[in-house]
Design a protein around this motif. Sequence first.
Motif, short mmCIF file in Angstrom:
data_model
loop_
_atom_site.label_atom_id
_atom_site.label_comp_id
_atom_site.label_asym_id
_atom_site.label_seq_id
_atom_site.Cartn_x
_atom_site.Cartn_y
_atom_site.Cartn_z
N ALA A 163 0.83 -1.21 0.00
CA ALA A 163 0.00 0.00 0.00
C ALA A 163 0.87 1.26 0.00
O ALA A 163 0.58 2.22 -0.72
CB ALA A 163 -0.94 0.00 1.20
N ARG A 164 1.94 1.26 0.78
CA ARG A 164 2.82 2.44 0.80
C ARG A 164 3.60 2.60 -0.49
O ARG A 164 4.07 3.71 -0.80
CB ARG A 164 3.76 2.34 2.00
CG ARG A 164 3.04 2.43 3.34
CD ARG A 164 4.01 2.47 4.51
NE ARG A 164 3.29 2.43 5.78
CZ ARG A 164 2.71 3.47 6.36
NH1 ARG A 164 2.78 4.66 5.78
NH2 ARG A 164 2.07 3.34 7.51
N LEU A 165 3.73 1.54 -1.26
CA LEU A 165 4.41 1.63 -2.54
C LEU A 165 3.72 2.60 -3.49
O LEU A 165 4.35 3.19 -4.37
CB LEU A 165 4.49 0.24 -3.18
CG LEU A 165 5.11 0.11 -4.57
CD1 LEU A 165 6.57 0.56 -4.57
CD2 LEU A 165 5.00 -1.32 -5.07
N ARG A 166 2.42 2.81 -3.27
CA ARG A 166 1.67 3.68 -4.17
C ARG A 166 2.15 5.12 -4.15
O ARG A 166 1.93 5.88 -5.09
CB ARG A 166 0.17 3.65 -3.81
CG ARG A 166 -0.47 2.30 -4.07
CD ARG A 166 -1.92 2.25 -3.65
NE ARG A 166 -2.08 2.49 -2.23
CZ ARG A 166 -3.18 2.18 -1.55
NH1 ARG A 166 -4.21 1.62 -2.16
NH2 ARG A 166 -3.26 2.43 -0.25
N SER A 167 2.84 5.51 -3.08
CA SER A 167 3.34 6.89 -2.98
C SER A 167 4.75 7.04 -3.53
O SER A 167 5.32 8.13 -3.47
CB SER A 167 3.31 7.35 -1.52
OG SER A 167 4.20 6.57 -0.74
N LEU A 168 5.31 5.97 -4.10
CA LEU A 168 6.69 5.98 -4.57
C LEU A 168 6.71 5.77 -6.08
O LEU A 168 6.09 4.84 -6.60
CB LEU A 168 7.47 4.86 -3.88
CG LEU A 168 8.98 4.82 -4.05
CD1 LEU A 168 9.62 6.07 -3.45
CD2 LEU A 168 9.55 3.56 -3.39
N ASP A 169 7.42 6.62 -6.81
CA ASP A 169 7.54 6.50 -8.26
C ASP A 169 8.66 5.51 -8.58
O ASP A 169 9.83 5.80 -8.34
CB ASP A 169 7.83 7.86 -8.89
CG ASP A 169 7.83 7.81 -10.41
OD1 ASP A 169 7.57 6.73 -10.99
OD2 ASP A 169 8.09 8.86 -11.03
N VAL A 170 8.29 4.35 -9.12
CA VAL A 170 9.29 3.32 -9.44
C VAL A 170 9.44 3.12 -10.95
O VAL A 170 10.15 2.22 -11.38
CB VAL A 170 8.93 1.97 -8.77
CG1 VAL A 170 8.92 2.10 -7.27
CG2 VAL A 170 7.58 1.46 -9.28
N ARG A 171 8.82 3.95 -11.74
CA ARG A 171 8.83 3.75 -13.19
C ARG A 171 10.26 3.79 -13.74
O ARG A 171 11.00 4.74 -13.52
CB ARG A 171 7.99 4.82 -13.88
CG ARG A 171 6.49 4.67 -13.65
CD ARG A 171 5.73 5.82 -14.23
NE ARG A 171 6.05 7.07 -13.53
CZ ARG A 171 5.52 8.25 -13.81
NH1 ARG A 171 4.65 8.35 -14.82
NH2 ARG A 171 5.86 9.32 -13.12
N GLY A 172 10.62 2.69 -14.43
CA GLY A 172 11.93 2.59 -15.04
C GLY A 172 13.07 2.37 -14.07
O GLY A 172 14.23 2.38 -14.48
N ARG A 173 12.77 2.14 -12.81
CA ARG A 173 13.81 2.05 -11.79
C ARG A 173 14.21 0.61 -11.51
O ARG A 173 13.43 -0.33 -11.70
CB ARG A 173 13.34 2.69 -10.47
CG ARG A 173 12.76 4.08 -10.61
CD ARG A 173 13.81 5.14 -10.88
NE ARG A 173 14.62 5.42 -9.72
CZ ARG A 173 14.27 6.31 -8.78
NH1 ARG A 173 13.12 6.95 -8.84
NH2 ARG A 173 15.10 6.56 -7.77
N THR A 174 15.41 0.43 -11.02
CA THR A 174 15.86 -0.84 -10.46
C THR A 174 15.65 -0.78 -8.96
O THR A 174 15.99 0.21 -8.31
CB THR A 174 17.34 -1.10 -10.77
OG1 THR A 174 17.48 -1.33 -12.18
CG2 THR A 174 17.86 -2.32 -10.01
N VAL A 175 15.08 -1.85 -8.40
CA VAL A 175 14.82 -1.93 -6.98
C VAL A 175 15.72 -3.02 -6.39
O VAL A 175 15.82 -4.11 -6.93
CB VAL A 175 13.34 -2.28 -6.70
CG1 VAL A 175 13.12 -2.56 -5.21
CG2 VAL A 175 12.42 -1.16 -7.18
N VAL A 176 16.37 -2.71 -5.28
CA VAL A 176 17.09 -3.72 -4.50
C VAL A 176 16.18 -4.12 -3.34
O VAL A 176 15.70 -3.26 -2.61
CB VAL A 176 18.42 -3.18 -3.95
CG1 VAL A 176 19.16 -4.27 -3.18
CG2 VAL A 176 19.29 -2.63 -5.07
#
Length: 242
Positions: free
Chosen positions: A79-92
């Motif tokens: 749910a908190r992920l919705r406030s984070l822009d992850v478009r085109g990003r690499t996530v660790v």
Amino acid sequence: MRTEFTGIPDVPAAPDVAVVVDVMRAFTVAAWAFWRGAERIVFAGTQREALDLKARHPGWLAFQDGAPVPGFDLANSPARLRSLDVRGRTVVQKTTAGTAGALAVADAGLLLCASFVVAGATAEVLRRARPERVTFVVTGDGGRAEEDLACAQYIADRVHTGDTDPAPYLERARRSEAAGRLCEGVRRGWAGVHPEDVAMCLKADTFPFAMAAARVDGHLELRPVDGGRPEPGGARATRPAG
């Protein structure tokens, strides 16, 4: 297809086909991250490794489980992920269950990571691959987590029948200790837990992609795949714009 359900301590090092299940919350978060446009997810074995990777690669994000930790961008909450822009990003991503389970079987011939939201697509990958044997890694509570076992059994049954009703499996997960702990965390105001997390983890077949992991440049890397037997670095799943 023969199936084996095991916890991380008892898993064979390199099964031919492994499905690592973490419903609450690692692989629900991973699936939502891909749906929101993340390019790939790199698994880290420790928090230090995760932060070191982020420091060496400007623009990468880092997720971990538990309470928020300085330097990390998200405490593993869908749910908190919705406030984070992850478009085109690499996530660790580093968690005590899901990513640990994936790293334990990193040398599997085919390695899928799953939760309820990608269960149907995961079953389709297995159906097309037609493996003789599949090892389901139940990551929570030393292999006893009811929500992970229910999801693993749902995927296995979907492979055989194609139209299994998810409701009984979701109900088992809803009554699990993990769901209860998250709900208790909400009541107590624990940081890193959102009131909608459990509900978001208990939606079946939400996304049209599965998630496959493979070693790339020395790291175990997760990407979405549309179906069939994924190749290392797999194909991007199609998602709507906006």
